[in-house]
Design a protein around this motif. Sequence first.
Motif, PDB file in Angstrom:
ATOM      1  N   ILE A   1      -2.796  -3.696   9.186  1.00 59.96           N
ATOM      2  CA  ILE A   1      -3.143  -4.821   9.602  1.00 59.96           C
ATOM      3  C   ILE A   1      -4.774  -5.615   9.055  1.00 59.96           C
ATOM      4  O   ILE A   1      -4.879  -6.492   8.503  1.00 59.96           O
ATOM      5  CB  ILE A   1      -3.154  -4.946  11.049  1.00 59.96           C
ATOM      6  N   PRO A   2      -5.647  -4.497   9.083  1.00 61.12           N
ATOM      7  CA  PRO A   2      -7.047  -5.036   8.585  1.00 61.12           C
ATOM      8  C   PRO A   2      -6.961  -5.335   6.975  1.00 61.12           C
ATOM      9  O   PRO A   2      -8.030  -6.242   6.516  1.00 61.12           O
ATOM     10  CB  PRO A   2      -7.950  -3.673   8.725  1.00 61.12           C
ATOM     11  N   TYR A   3      -6.049  -5.090   6.451  1.00 62.67           N
ATOM     12  CA  TYR A   3      -5.827  -5.359   4.915  1.00 62.67           C
ATOM     13  C   TYR A   3      -5.178  -6.640   4.715  1.00 62.67           C
ATOM     14  O   TYR A   3      -5.056  -6.888   3.414  1.00 62.67           O
ATOM     15  CB  TYR A   3      -5.570  -3.977   4.246  1.00 62.67           C
ATOM     16  N   LEU A   4      -4.653  -7.197   5.667  1.00 65.67           N
ATOM     17  CA  LEU A   4      -3.745  -8.280   5.439  1.00 65.67           C
ATOM     18  C   LEU A   4      -4.528  -9.419   4.330  1.00 65.67           C
ATOM     19  O   LEU A   4      -5.720  -9.489   4.734  1.00 65.67           O
ATOM     20  CB  LEU A   4      -3.169  -8.982   6.482  1.00 65.67           C
ATOM     21  N   PRO A   5      -4.023 -10.291   3.802  1.00 64.64           N
ATOM     22  CA  PRO A   5      -4.548 -11.395   3.105  1.00 64.64           C
ATOM     23  C   PRO A   5      -5.186 -12.420   3.810  1.00 64.64           C
ATOM     24  O   PRO A   5      -4.542 -12.565   4.945  1.00 64.64           O
ATOM     25  CB  PRO A   5      -3.540 -12.000   2.453  1.00 64.64           C
ATOM     26  N   LYS A   6      -6.318 -12.565   3.808  1.00 71.27           N
ATOM     27  CA  LYS A   6      -6.874 -13.928   4.599  1.00 71.27           C
ATOM     28  C   LYS A   6      -6.835 -15.241   3.889  1.00 71.27           C
ATOM     29  O   LYS A   6      -6.572 -15.544   2.690  1.00 71.27           O
ATOM     30  CB  LYS A   6      -8.482 -13.404   4.760  1.00 71.27           C
ATOM     31  N   PRO A   7      -6.830 -16.184   4.697  1.00 75.97           N
ATOM     32  CA  PRO A   7      -6.816 -16.181   6.293  1.00 75.97           C
ATOM     33  C   PRO A   7      -5.688 -15.633   6.979  1.00 75.97           C
ATOM     34  O   PRO A   7      -4.668 -15.748   6.603  1.00 75.97           O
ATOM     35  CB  PRO A   7      -7.296 -17.595   6.568  1.00 75.97           C
ATOM     36  N   VAL A   8      -5.803 -15.214   8.154  1.00 74.01           N
ATOM     37  CA  VAL A   8      -4.799 -14.363   8.960  1.00 74.01           C
ATOM     38  C   VAL A   8      -4.508 -15.705  10.262  1.00 74.01           C
ATOM     39  O   VAL A   8      -5.695 -16.051  10.531  1.00 74.01           O
ATOM     40  CB  VAL A   8      -5.283 -13.237   9.522  1.00 74.01           C
ATOM     41  N   LEU A   9      -3.342 -16.108  10.270  1.00 75.71           N
ATOM     42  CA  LEU A   9      -3.098 -17.203  11.367  1.00 75.71           C
ATOM     43  C   LEU A   9      -3.207 -16.486  12.728  1.00 75.71           C
ATOM     44  O   LEU A   9      -2.468 -15.421  13.020  1.00 75.71           O
ATOM     45  CB  LEU A   9      -1.801 -17.655  11.019  1.00 75.71           C
ATOM     46  N   VAL A  10      -4.171 -16.733  13.696  1.00 75.05           N
ATOM     47  CA  VAL A  10      -4.179 -16.438  14.957  1.00 75.05           C
ATOM     48  C   VAL A  10      -3.722 -17.231  15.878  1.00 75.05           C
ATOM     49  O   VAL A  10      -4.079 -18.447  15.595  1.00 75.05           O
ATOM     50  CB  VAL A  10      -5.427 -15.600  15.210  1.00 75.05           C
ATOM     51  N   LYS A  11      -3.608 -17.015  17.267  1.00 74.83           N
ATOM     52  CA  LYS A  11      -3.304 -17.808  18.282  1.00 74.83           C
ATOM     53  C   LYS A  11      -4.664 -17.781  19.430  1.00 74.83           C
ATOM     54  O   LYS A  11      -4.714 -16.451  19.588  1.00 74.83           O
ATOM     55  CB  LYS A  11      -2.019 -17.574  18.966  1.00 74.83           C
ATOM     56  N   THR A  12      -5.309 -18.700  19.605  1.00 78.76           N
ATOM     57  CA  THR A  12      -6.475 -18.498  20.677  1.00 78.76           C
ATOM     58  C   THR A  12      -6.173 -19.480  21.749  1.00 78.76           C
ATOM     59  O   THR A  12      -5.334 -20.250  21.985  1.00 78.76           O
ATOM     60  CB  THR A  12      -7.620 -18.847  19.948  1.00 78.76           C
ATOM     61  N   GLU A  13      -7.383 -19.438  22.753  1.00 74.61           N
ATOM     62  CA  GLU A  13      -7.167 -20.380  23.881  1.00 74.61           C
ATOM     63  C   GLU A  13      -7.543 -21.843  23.448  1.00 74.61           C
ATOM     64  O   GLU A  13      -6.801 -22.538  24.154  1.00 74.61           O
ATOM     65  CB  GLU A  13      -8.328 -19.855  25.000  1.00 74.61           C
ATOM     66  N   GLU A  14      -7.925 -22.004  22.463  1.00 77.06           N
ATOM     67  CA  GLU A  14      -8.308 -23.309  22.117  1.00 77.06           C
ATOM     68  C   GLU A  14      -7.229 -23.918  20.835  1.00 77.06           C
ATOM     69  O   GLU A  14      -7.254 -25.023  20.441  1.00 77.06           O
ATOM     70  CB  GLU A  14      -9.407 -23.292  21.113  1.00 77.06           C
ATOM     71  N   GLY A  15      -6.047 -22.795  20.745  1.00 78.91           N
ATOM     72  CA  GLY A  15      -5.133 -23.418  19.817  1.00 78.91           C
ATOM     73  C   GLY A  15      -4.937 -22.328  18.778  1.00 78.91           C
ATOM     74  O   GLY A  15      -5.420 -21.404  18.817  1.00 78.91           O
ATOM     75  N   TYR A  16      -4.170 -22.823  17.470  1.00 77.89           N
ATOM     76  CA  TYR A  16      -4.077 -21.875  16.387  1.00 77.89           C
ATOM     77  C   TYR A  16      -5.127 -22.128  15.331  1.00 77.89           C
ATOM     78  O   TYR A  16      -5.684 -23.210  15.115  1.00 77.89           O
ATOM     79  CB  TYR A  16      -2.657 -22.336  15.683  1.00 77.89           C
ATOM     80  N   GLN A  17      -5.742 -21.010  14.802  1.00 73.89           N
ATOM     81  CA  GLN A  17      -6.834 -21.078  13.816  1.00 73.89           C
ATOM     82  C   GLN A  17      -6.512 -20.042  12.709  1.00 73.89           C
ATOM     83  O   GLN A  17      -5.673 -19.136  12.825  1.00 73.89           O
ATOM     84  CB  GLN A  17      -7.986 -20.662  14.485  1.00 73.89           C
ATOM     85  N   PHE A  18      -7.116 -20.355  11.599  1.00 76.32           N
ATOM     86  CA  PHE A  18      -7.024 -19.448  10.354  1.00 76.32           C
ATOM     87  C   PHE A  18      -8.233 -18.586  10.396  1.00 76.32           C
ATOM     88  O   PHE A  18      -9.550 -19.205  10.244  1.00 76.32           O
ATOM     89  CB  PHE A  18      -6.806 -20.333   9.080  1.00 76.32           C
ATOM     90  N   ASP A  19      -7.867 -17.375  10.549  1.00 80.06           N
ATOM     91  CA  ASP A  19      -9.112 -16.460  10.860  1.00 80.06           C
ATOM     92  C   ASP A  19      -9.708 -15.874   9.149  1.00 80.06           C
ATOM     93  O   ASP A  19      -8.811 -15.195   8.777  1.00 80.06           O
ATOM     94  CB  ASP A  19      -8.942 -15.269  11.502  1.00 80.06           C
ATOM     95  N   ASN A  20     -10.791 -16.279   9.095  1.00 78.93           N
ATOM     96  CA  ASN A  20     -11.469 -15.807   7.597  1.00 78.93           C
ATOM     97  C   ASN A  20     -12.507 -14.476   7.769  1.00 78.93           C
ATOM     98  O   ASN A  20     -12.829 -13.945   6.691  1.00 78.93           O
ATOM     99  CB  ASN A  20     -12.102 -16.846   6.852  1.00 78.93           C
TER     100      ASN A  20
ATOM    101  N   HIS B   1     -12.020  -6.441   5.478  1.00 79.43           N
ATOM    102  CA  HIS B   1     -11.194  -5.367   4.885  1.00 79.43           C
ATOM    103  C   HIS B   1     -10.176  -5.907   4.094  1.00 79.43           C
ATOM    104  O   HIS B   1      -9.440  -5.232   3.646  1.00 79.43           O
ATOM    105  CB  HIS B   1     -10.844  -4.140   5.758  1.00 79.43           C
ATOM    106  N   SER B   2     -10.191  -7.232   4.133  1.00 84.06           N
ATOM    107  CA  SER B   2      -8.938  -7.913   3.668  1.00 84.06           C
ATOM    108  C   SER B   2      -8.880  -7.641   2.170  1.00 84.06           C
ATOM    109  O   SER B   2      -9.886  -7.867   1.652  1.00 84.06           O
ATOM    110  CB  SER B   2      -8.708  -9.496   3.963  1.00 84.06           C
ATOM    111  N   ILE B   3      -7.677  -7.710   1.685  1.00 93.45           N
ATOM    112  CA  ILE B   3      -7.657  -8.027   0.020  1.00 93.45           C
ATOM    113  C   ILE B   3      -7.885  -9.278  -0.484  1.00 93.45           C
ATOM    114  O   ILE B   3      -7.947  -9.158  -1.610  1.00 93.45           O
ATOM    115  CB  ILE B   3      -6.064  -7.342  -0.237  1.00 93.45           C
ATOM    116  N   GLY B   4      -7.899 -10.136   0.413  1.00 95.50           N
ATOM    117  CA  GLY B   4      -8.326 -11.597  -0.136  1.00 95.50           C
ATOM    118  C   GLY B   4      -7.342 -12.397  -0.020  1.00 95.50           C
ATOM    119  O   GLY B   4      -6.090 -12.094   0.091  1.00 95.50           O
TER     120      GLY B   4
END
Length: 486
Positions: free
Chosen positions: A296-315, A319-322
């Motif tokens: 998981i740490p090496y997934l391409p970024k940004p990674v789509l995540v769900k937070t209390e504020e809504g959905y975000q792209f985490d950059n 360790h991402s491959i980019g």
Amino acid sequence: MNKQDQPLIFELSKPGRIGYSLPDLDVPEINFAEVIPSDYLRVEEPELPEVSELDIMRHYTALSKRNHGVDSGFYPLGSCTMKYNPKINENVARFNGFAHIHPLQDESTVQGAMELMYDLQEHLKEITGMDEVTLQPAAGAHGEWTGLMMIRAYHEANNDSARTKVIVPDSAHGTNPASATVAGFETITVKSNEDGLVDLEDLRRVVGPDTAALMLTNPNTLGLFEENILEMTEIIHSAGGKVYYDGANLNAVLSKARPGDMGFDVVHLNLHKTFTGPHGGGGPGSGPVGVKEDLIPYLPKPVLVKTEEGYQFDNNRPHSIGRVKPYYGNFGINVRAYTYIRSMGPDGLKAVTENAVINANYMMRRLEPYFDLPYDRHCKHEFVISGRRQKKLGVRTLDIAKRLLDFGYHPPTIYFPLNVEECMMIEPTETESKETLDDFIEAMIQIAKEAEENPEIVQEAPHTTVVSRLDETLAARKPVLRYQKQ
């Protein structure tokens, strides 16, 4: 001109005819010489056809009839899963909230689209048995490369950079060794045994401390399920390598088996195959990649995540491959796949597998008396037959494929996989009716009889198409890509 041909648009051109009507210009005219360097300006105006609207409509309609697709006829292209694309998918993909958004919009304005992407990832995680999914890759081979780059990053992060080799079966898709090479690995071939499965002894022979991964398709390219898959993944894991799943054949195991449960660490999916997005000439691909937790740490970024504020792209992924694709993937295909999954549900996806397997086995047994069957056992979603018997009569598999065009069918995949002589790989898919399968079978039987009684008609096919048989070598080396006035 062949009897079915239509005049080309230049041949219909007459001076003064106009096929369009434009509104009056409501912006200032531009002197292009003042804003565009002269090297990029045309020396003279292009010679364009002058035709009526009726002529141009007939021209493009006639061209469209020369194409073959799943909406126009049976398309049994082995390993490509050319199945029907439900039109509800197209309707949903055209919703304003999906079709008219822009990738540079603020995240707060596209929360609905991001929710769809996140929910699609969750569904794909469940379907594959993976721990996380990225939707970025643009197609299957792009997904392969992405997965291999994550495997490479994983080994390097563990100071294991000596793992430079990727093992690929001799029946693998051609993109497997290509993707491994582009990712910087050396490919090692493992042989198939007499049953068409990976030879375990040969696999043990080639595995070592330099093994980075095994790339595998299950069921394999012969349409056969790798019965020893758990032992195979254990062999690789014991040697410190990772196991990659080529998802091109997932149509055969939906809701029946999951790559993650078989021991795979990475899987790519073809949304434009298994999940009914149009592909080939019909649209862009989409090749999401799922991974187990340690990748998981090496997934391409940004990674789509769900937070209390809504959905975000985490950059913030050190360790991402980019990023592997601009923006976030081919969103329109994602919408179509999501619509398909939600329309089908678990029971519907299970029925996909059951019908695909039944159709393939029915067709294989009906054709068995007329063609060689190299592996006489139950297949999954596709099967392989051989034209060796017809070759002895002077009729090659290529001839059989050309003759099928006269019956209105797209030929199956031919001469692949390479370990079957005069190979024909046929995938009927689950969307075809028994009547369609029977008609195709009768055409194949007739061709087999023609090979015995009148081989010339097969050797000289096709006879009814707009273009007769081409010199394919010349066409590949010296293609004519534009109209030339005689």
